[in-house]
Scaffold this motif. Structure first.
Motif, short mmCIF file in Angstrom:
data_model
loop_
_atom_site.label_atom_id
_atom_site.label_comp_id
_atom_site.label_asym_id
_atom_site.label_seq_id
_atom_site.Cartn_x
_atom_site.Cartn_y
_atom_site.Cartn_z
N THR A 61 -4.67 -4.08 3.96
CA THR A 61 -5.63 -3.69 2.93
C THR A 61 -6.68 -4.77 2.83
OG1 THR A 61 -3.68 -2.96 1.78
CG2 THR A 61 -5.75 -2.79 0.60
N GLY A 69 -3.71 -1.73 9.42
CA GLY A 69 -2.70 -1.53 8.38
C GLY A 69 -2.84 -2.50 7.23
N GLU A 116 -5.99 2.42 7.10
CA GLU A 116 -6.51 1.06 6.98
C GLU A 116 -6.63 0.31 8.31
OE1 GLU A 116 -3.94 -0.96 4.34
OE2 GLU A 116 -4.74 0.04 2.58
N THR A 170 0.84 -1.20 0.00
CA THR A 170 0.00 0.00 0.00
C THR A 170 0.87 1.25 0.00
OG1 THR A 170 -1.70 -1.22 1.17
CG2 THR A 170 -1.88 1.18 1.20
MG MG Z 1 -1.74 -3.00 2.22
#
Ligand code: MG
Ligand code: GDP
Length: 452
Positions: free
Chosen positions: A44, A42, A39, A24
């Motif tokens: 995604t 962390g 997020e 990310t």
């Molecule tokens: Mg990610």
């Protein structure tokens, strides 16, 4: 040659690798945004698509003095979620992506999900480059913001260069153990047989120009056929979500063809496109902001579609367009195919928990996870989208059969107030999490508690 040059669409690239390697963050770095810090854990857990226009790539890579022609209009990058089981993005049965970035943390080398991703890439026969990320963590690294990696490397001390070379050699050896030849991209004489490694830092940007240029040059050189624009619409639903002022919308990846306002579309639903929206270039589809309206959009693009009835659309499925000569019933039948593989994972005994997730892909991932021997939780029912009263009703059937299974494992979805009240009333337990293994932890604690 130029006279017979075909019209190309943008290559679609996905980014894969072990959790926390910086997938990310790498995208954030190219975009200049900060999705990563927003997020859950962390990790995604949803899918985003970002379009990088060719002008931007040209700008970012100018220091490499490549000046090579960019024949593609841009690059569309999909950030696949972090969990190893999220491997279910398809387009018409084949993989959605032309090329992948396999991210490896230079400090950790190959990790379990790296190998998972590798196997998936091999299985799908998808080409990839390796981003050997976090070079800035080498002890004594001198920052050289957004510089090409060759230039940055020359500025490093002998010690840093030596540590880099040692770690690189280890990683190359680890890839060899997986049956793959890899080499630093600017030393690679055997492109095609030997996969390219690009050292990067997602924090200070070293190697990012190299990575972008490599992706674009390699795809437009080796995948002309595949990237040749075709009028046949190929489109995959990434996400179904409510957006203020637009109602329920779908985020899709248009792989090929053209979508128009007013097109009749078939998911599991049949409806008509009201609006075609895109975020401004470089902004990711899931980052809030104003949208651009389009009368028509050409592939490849990430698009938000508004229409009536989209609450019944299912993320992870293909979207079909009804042409003037098409039979609607045929297309509806084809659209249902996508659901079948998921349905086949439900426990035949009829005893098991009820599982609910936000997308077909995440539902598949969750079902896959629950099936692994270490977890082994049977499933009797599934649903996609928010938990409603009807889901609680279905889960409550287990109260008579096997009480501990009168449970809903809800992944990354909301629970309506009515559903919650009914669950309390009937004695159905709902576990909610936005990280898959947290659901397992909760359920396990619950079962252990019951046993005591
Ligand atoms: Mg990610
Ligand atoms: P993902 O799980 O692969 O998407 O990883 P993230 O992008 O969420 O990054 C995981 C952690 O590593 C975050 O704390 C990032 O700030 C950090 N990180 C990512 N890339 C780099 C890098 O190139 N250098 C350093 N020092 N840290 C990084």
């Amino acid at each position: 040659s130029d006279s017979v040059q075909k019209e190309l669409r943008s290559p679609i690239c996905c980014i894969m690798g072990h959790v926390d390697t910086g997938k990310t963050k790498l995208l954030d770095c190219i975009r200049g945004t900060n999705v990563q810090e927003g997020e859950a854990g962390g990790i995604t857990q949803q899918i985003g698509a970002t379009y990088f226009p060719a002008e931007n790539i040209r700008e970012r890579t100018k220091e490499l003095k490549a000046d090579a022609k960019l024949n593609v209009p841009g690059l569309l990058v999909i950030d696949t979620p972090g969990h190893e089981s999220f491997t279910n993005l398809r387009s018409r049965g084949s993989g959605l992506c032309e090329i992948a970035i396999l991210v490896v943390d230079i400090m950790h080398g190959l990790e379990p999900q790296t190998i998972e991703s590798l196997n998936l890439l091999k299985m799908r026969n998808t080409d990839f480059i390796v981003a050997l990320n976090k070079v800035d963590r080498l002890y004594g690294w001198k920052t050289c913001r957004n510089a090409p990696i060759g230039k940055a490397m020359k500025l490093q001390s002998k010690d840093v260069q030596m540590e880099f070379n040692n770690r690189l050699t280890q990683v190359i050896t680890q890839f060899k153990e997986q049956g793959l030849n890899t080499e630093l991209y600017y030393k690679n004489k055997d492109r095609g047989e030997t996969f390219n490694i690009v050292p990067t830092s997602a924090i200070s940007g070293e190697g990012i120009p190299d990575m972008l240029l490599l992706l674009v040059q390699w795809t437009q050189k080796t995948m002309i056929e595949r990237l040749t624009f075709s009028n046949e619409v190929e489109c995959t639903v990434l996400e179904v979500k409510v957006v203020e002022g637009h109602g329920t919308t779908i985020d899709v990846v248009l792989v090929n063809g053209v979508l128009h306002e007013g097109d009749q579309i078939v998911g599991p639903i049949v409806t008509t496109i009201r609006a075609l929206l895109t975020p401004h270039p470089m902004k990711e589809l899931r980052v809030k902001g104003t949208y651009l309206h389009h009368k028509e959009i050409k592939a490849a693009q990430g698009i938000k579609i508004t229409a009536q009835g989209l609450e019944h659309a299912i993320a992870g499925t293909s979207l079909y367009i009804v042409g003037p000569n098409d039979d609607l019933e045929d297309i509806k039948a084809t659209a249902m195919e996508d659901m079948k593989s998921v349905m086949s994972r439900i426990d035949k005994s009829g005893e098991g928990v009820y599982v609910q997730a936000s997308t077909l892909g995440s539902l598949e991932a969750l079902l896959e996870f629950l099936k692994t021997p270490a977890v082994n939780i049977p499933v009797s029912g599934i649903s996609i989208g928010p938990v409603h009263k009807k889901d609680v009703m279905k889960a409550s059937v287990m109260l008579e059969k096997k009480k501990e299974y009168a449970t809903i494992l809800a992944f990354d979805v909301k629970v309506t107030q009515e559903a919650r009240e009914l669950a309390d009333e009937l004695g159905v337990t709902i576990f909610i999490a936005d990280i898959i293994y947290h659901l397992f932890d909760q359920f396990k604690a619950y079962i252990d508690n019951l046993k005591e």
